[in-house]
Design an enzyme around this catalytic site. Structure first.
Site, short mmCIF file in Angstrom:
data_model
loop_
_atom_site.label_atom_id
_atom_site.label_comp_id
_atom_site.label_asym_id
_atom_site.label_seq_id
_atom_site.Cartn_x
_atom_site.Cartn_y
_atom_site.Cartn_z
N ILE A 176 34.68 38.74 46.24
CA ILE A 176 35.24 39.00 47.56
C ILE A 176 34.45 38.17 48.56
O ILE A 176 33.31 37.79 48.29
CB ILE A 176 35.22 40.51 47.94
CG1 ILE A 176 33.80 41.08 47.85
CG2 ILE A 176 36.17 41.30 47.07
CD1 ILE A 176 33.74 42.55 48.27
N ASP A 177 35.04 37.88 49.69
CA ASP A 177 34.42 36.99 50.66
C ASP A 177 33.12 37.57 51.21
O ASP A 177 32.91 38.79 51.21
CB ASP A 177 35.38 36.73 51.83
CG ASP A 177 36.68 36.09 51.38
OD1 ASP A 177 36.65 35.35 50.38
OD2 ASP A 177 37.70 36.32 52.04
#
Length: 300
Positions: free
Chosen positions: A132-133
């Site tokens: 995930i970012d």
């Protein structure tokens, strides 16, 4: 060394070269020009130089940056752990694995201190099955051994995992629910960004409205595919970018420590026992606080 002769390309040198040599970012091109690793007609040139037909470019490839992974004693919010898998709740602001510009203080550095990890993804991404970012918070599954890694990766490929996100977006969504089916790929205007492009990879995001505010909407998103920046790009595409998104959102947005996007639910089949495992992670405090302010009609 790489060589190239300008033919019909026009514009700034750094812009042209970032297209000619897509493996290098525009910022990297500028650094190489400054250090004379790129010469035009055997002379140094500035990024703003306007190229012309016949210009001869010589590029000396930089030496790869060596990234030595070190275990770091960084606290982890562990939701579940056994001998094969681990589920962690990543805080916003933490990079998942080391890369150029982020050599340490990542989730992987913290995981290496905590436990052994699978080696399928190599030395820089041990144990990492999906990402995930940096500015997204929430749940990630991690593989401790190669058998678990192969199983979890196959589940992602077969779309048998479940991944749900909570997102606060700009604007008031008219639909109560919907599906965004739009292919994603590298943006032709900015190689650092993703965009909806005709020849991109299939990407599908389902969404459902949970609550509407005056100028924002809280939604729940389900990933059917897992492309880079998928939710952020898809929501921008339909005119409702994620609040606080520094890349795909508007400059005027809600204050906070990151984008308002949280991986809230994660489910998968245990790679050894075959049991179904489902997990939830509460919203981080900064996200809950902004929702409380919006409930009161406060937007700054």
């Amino acid at each position: 060394m790489k060589e190239f002769t300008i033919t019909d390309q026009t514009g700034r040198l750094d812009q042209v070269l970032s297209v000619v040599f897509p493996e290098y970012s525009r910022s990297m091109i500028k650094k190489m020009l400054t250090s004379n690793d790129i010469l035009v007609n055997e002379q140094s040139a500035k990024p703003r130089y306007q190229v012309k037909a016949g210009d001869h470019v010589e590029l000396t490839e930089p030496k790869p940056q060596k990234l030595d992974l070190e275990a770091e004693n960084i606290p982890l919010d562990i939701v579940y752990e056994d001998d094969d898998v681990l589920v962690v709740n990543k805080p916003a602001g933490m990079v998942v694995h080391p890369a150029a510009g982020h050599p340490d203080h990542t989730l992987v550095n913290a995981l290496l201190y905590h436990c052994p990890l699978s080696q399928i993804n190599g030395k820089l991404r041990p144990g990492i099955v999906h990402r995930i970012d940096r500015d997204t918070s929430g749940l990630l599954m991690v593989a401790k051994n190669d058998q678990a890694h192969r199983s979890l990766s196959q589940q992602l490929k077969d779309k048998t995992t479940s991944r749900y996100y909570l997102a606060l977006v700009h604007g008031n969504m008219k639909e109560n629910r919907g599906t965004i089916d739009a292919p994603l790929g590298r943006s032709p205007k900015d190689r650092k960004k993703q965009a909806v492009v005709a020849n991109g990879r299939k990407a599908v995001t389902h969404f459902e409205v949970l609550r509407r505010y005056q100028a924002y909407t809280l939604i729940k998103c389900q990933l059917e595919t897992g492309r880079t920046h998928q939710i952020r790009v898809h929501l921008k595409y339909i005119g409702h970018p994620v609040a606080g998104d520094p890349v795909y959102g508007p400059k005027k947005t809600l204050a906070g420590k990151g984008q308002y996007l949280h991986a809230a639910e994660l489910g998968f089949t245990h790679p050894v026992t075959g049991d179904r495992l489902d997990f939830k992670a509460e919203l981080p405090d900064y996200f809950k606080n902004i929702l409380s302010r919006l409930d009161k009609g406060i937007t700054n």
